[in-house]
Motif scaffolding. Structure first.
Motif, PDB file in Angstrom:
ATOM      1  N   ALA A 174       0.801  -1.221   0.000  1.00 23.09           N
ATOM      2  CA  ALA A 174       0.000   0.000   0.000  1.00 23.09           C
ATOM      3  C   ALA A 174       0.837   1.276   0.000  1.00 23.09           C
ATOM      4  O   ALA A 174       0.350   2.331  -0.412  1.00 23.09           O
ATOM      5  N   SER A 175       2.089   1.189   0.472  1.00 27.95           N
ATOM      6  CA  SER A 175       2.946   2.385   0.518  1.00 27.95           C
ATOM      7  C   SER A 175       4.120   2.297  -0.444  1.00 27.95           C
ATOM      8  O   SER A 175       5.033   3.131  -0.379  1.00 27.95           O
ATOM      9  N   GLU A 227      -6.721  -0.193  -4.817  1.00 29.62           N
ATOM     10  CA  GLU A 227      -6.082   0.677  -5.808  1.00 29.62           C
ATOM     11  C   GLU A 227      -4.697   1.132  -5.353  1.00 29.62           C
ATOM     12  O   GLU A 227      -3.786   1.305  -6.166  1.00 29.62           O
ATOM     13  N   LYS A 228      -4.501   1.280  -4.040  1.00 29.37           N
ATOM     14  CA  LYS A 228      -3.182   1.671  -3.525  1.00 29.37           C
ATOM     15  C   LYS A 228      -2.175   0.542  -3.721  1.00 29.37           C
ATOM     16  O   LYS A 228      -1.003   0.782  -4.025  1.00 29.37           O
ATOM     17  N   VAL A 229      -2.625  -0.696  -3.534  1.00 22.66           N
ATOM     18  CA  VAL A 229      -1.738  -1.839  -3.717  1.00 22.66           C
ATOM     19  C   VAL A 229      -1.366  -1.986  -5.192  1.00 22.66           C
ATOM     20  O   VAL A 229      -0.197  -2.239  -5.524  1.00 22.66           O
ATOM     21  N   ILE A 230      -2.333  -1.826  -6.082  1.00 21.12           N
ATOM     22  CA  ILE A 230      -2.042  -1.907  -7.513  1.00 21.12           C
ATOM     23  C   ILE A 230      -1.050  -0.817  -7.908  1.00 21.12           C
ATOM     24  O   ILE A 230      -0.095  -1.069  -8.664  1.00 21.12           O
ATOM     25  N   ALA A 231      -1.242   0.391  -7.374  1.00 25.39           N
ATOM     26  CA  ALA A 231      -0.289   1.481  -7.646  1.00 25.39           C
ATOM     27  C   ALA A 231       1.090   1.124  -7.111  1.00 25.39           C
ATOM     28  O   ALA A 231       2.122   1.417  -7.742  1.00 25.39           O
ATOM     29  N   GLY A 232       1.136   0.475  -5.951  1.00 22.01           N
ATOM     30  CA  GLY A 232       2.410   0.058  -5.378  1.00 22.01           C
ATOM     31  C   GLY A 232       3.109  -0.979  -6.228  1.00 22.01           C
ATOM     32  O   GLY A 232       4.337  -0.945  -6.389  1.00 22.01           O
ATOM     33  N   ILE A 233       2.343  -1.916  -6.779  1.00 20.36           N
ATOM     34  CA  ILE A 233       2.915  -2.934  -7.667  1.00 20.36           C
ATOM     35  C   ILE A 233       3.543  -2.272  -8.888  1.00 20.36           C
ATOM     36  O   ILE A 233       4.671  -2.603  -9.294  1.00 20.36           O
ATOM     37  N   HIS A 234       2.843  -1.307  -9.459  1.00 18.35           N
ATOM     38  CA  HIS A 234       3.373  -0.613 -10.637  1.00 18.35           C
ATOM     39  C   HIS A 234       4.618   0.202 -10.283  1.00 18.35           C
ATOM     40  O   HIS A 234       5.574   0.270 -11.076  1.00 18.35           O
TER      41      HIS A 234
END
Length: 329
Positions: A100-101, A139-146
């Motif tokens: 998430a971060s 959505e935060k986790v997906i952003a973190g993966i990217h």
């Protein structure tokens, strides 16, 4: 170089170090909704954590994984990663995170020497993700993966704990997501640590064999000899670079080749995930500040406590009362 050998001839070459018991999620299989966390005085300082890591590397450990709780909520995590990443002799440096971060931290972690990431992802449905994590936003986790992909880690793996009736219908969706993103993925059987009230572990247990059968309904899997020195058994698909892993503490016990120990954030050296065998490293760190030999001696003397195997059951019985966040993910 000194090596850590237990009484069953297994060489300990991998240590998982928890940097915090705190987390911004409250995953249903990991902790209760209302948690009491450790007072600051009981938690190892960044300097103590680095000293523990250095002691293990000097004793022949080649792989370190930082865990939590959620390691990215620990203040100063970037500094700690840089200090450990610079240790001579360390060959494999990784972290498990909820992701998430990562959009804020991924670049600093990579520059600090962290090479690989495991990112927890149990659902691709935002509402279900919220239910399973109690507080998380998909959505935060997906952003973190990217962000992690952009930072250039050598390997990124997703971890999915599969619970029957909760997310087992998403196994193929998770495989597709991993394939599309060019990531590996491991499916994990729930471990009976801590007394959870959200669900009955006896009813939600989903074996790795069941998960593998679901995947093979679409993609035949070929066993792979590849390893990351951890407990996953890896498989490949003919048309993808994505590796499928299974971590199966119940159905495919991996004790005979166990090369791992854990250090909790309060400095307990746990010799086995499924037992309470432990040694207090914090006491040595604080009684003999800066004394590396005293710390290494305590670690060496702990090796006979490492049991031959754990004895998890699938009937919902809790063998270990500490929650996973207290153990080190």
């Amino acid at each position: 170089m000194e090596q850590l050998i237990d009484d069953f001839g297994r060489r300990v070459s991998y240590v998982r170090i928890s940097v915090t018991d705190r987390c911004d999620f409250r995953c249903v299989y990991c902790m209760s909704e209302e948690m009491t966390f450790l007072p600051r005085a009981q938690v190892l300082t960044l300097e103590e954590l680095e000293m523990v890591a250095r002691a293990f590397v000097e004793l022949g450990v080649e792989k370190i994984r930082l865990t939590g709780g959620e390691p990215l909520v620990r203040r100063g995590i970037g500094q700690l990663v840089g200090d450990i990443g610079a240790l001579p002799g360390l060959k494999d440096f990784a972290m498990t995170t909820n992701g998430a971060s990562l959009d804020k931290h991924a670049q600093v972690l990579r520059e600090g020497g962290l090479e690989r990431l495991n990112i927890s992802l149990d659902s691709l449905d935002p509402q279900r993700f919220r239910q399973l994590t109690r507080t998380g936003e998909l959505e935060k986790v997906i952003a973190g993966i990217h962000a992690a992909k952009a930072a250039g880690f050598s390997r990124i793996k997703l971890n999915a704990v599969i619970l029957k009736g909760r997310n087992d219908d998403e196994v193929l969706d998770l495989v597709e997501f991993a394939r599309e993103e060019g990531l590996d993925i491991s499916f994990i059987e729930e471990m009976p640590l801590g007394d959870v009230s959200d669900h009955s572990r006896a009813e939600t247990f989903c074996s790795s064999d069941e998960v593998q059968a679901l995947i093979e309904s679409r993609y035949p899997l070929m066993a792979s000899a590849e390893s990351t020195a951890g407990p996953s058994r890896y498989f490949r698909m003919a048309d993808s670079e994505t590796r499928i892993g299974f971590i199966s503490p119940h159905s495919h016990n991996f004790c005979s080749s166990c090369n791992r120990v854990r250090v909790t954030v309060e400095g307990r050296l746990l010799l086995c995930l499924g037992n309470e065998h432990s040694v207090d490293l914090r006491e040595v760190l604080r009684r003999y500040p800066g004394d590396m030999e005293a710390l290494k001696t305590r670690i060496i003397e702990a090796m006979p406590l490492k049991p031959e195997r754990h004895h998890f059951t699938t009937d919902g019985d809790v063998q270990v009362v500490r929650f996973m966040n207290m153990t080190g993910g």
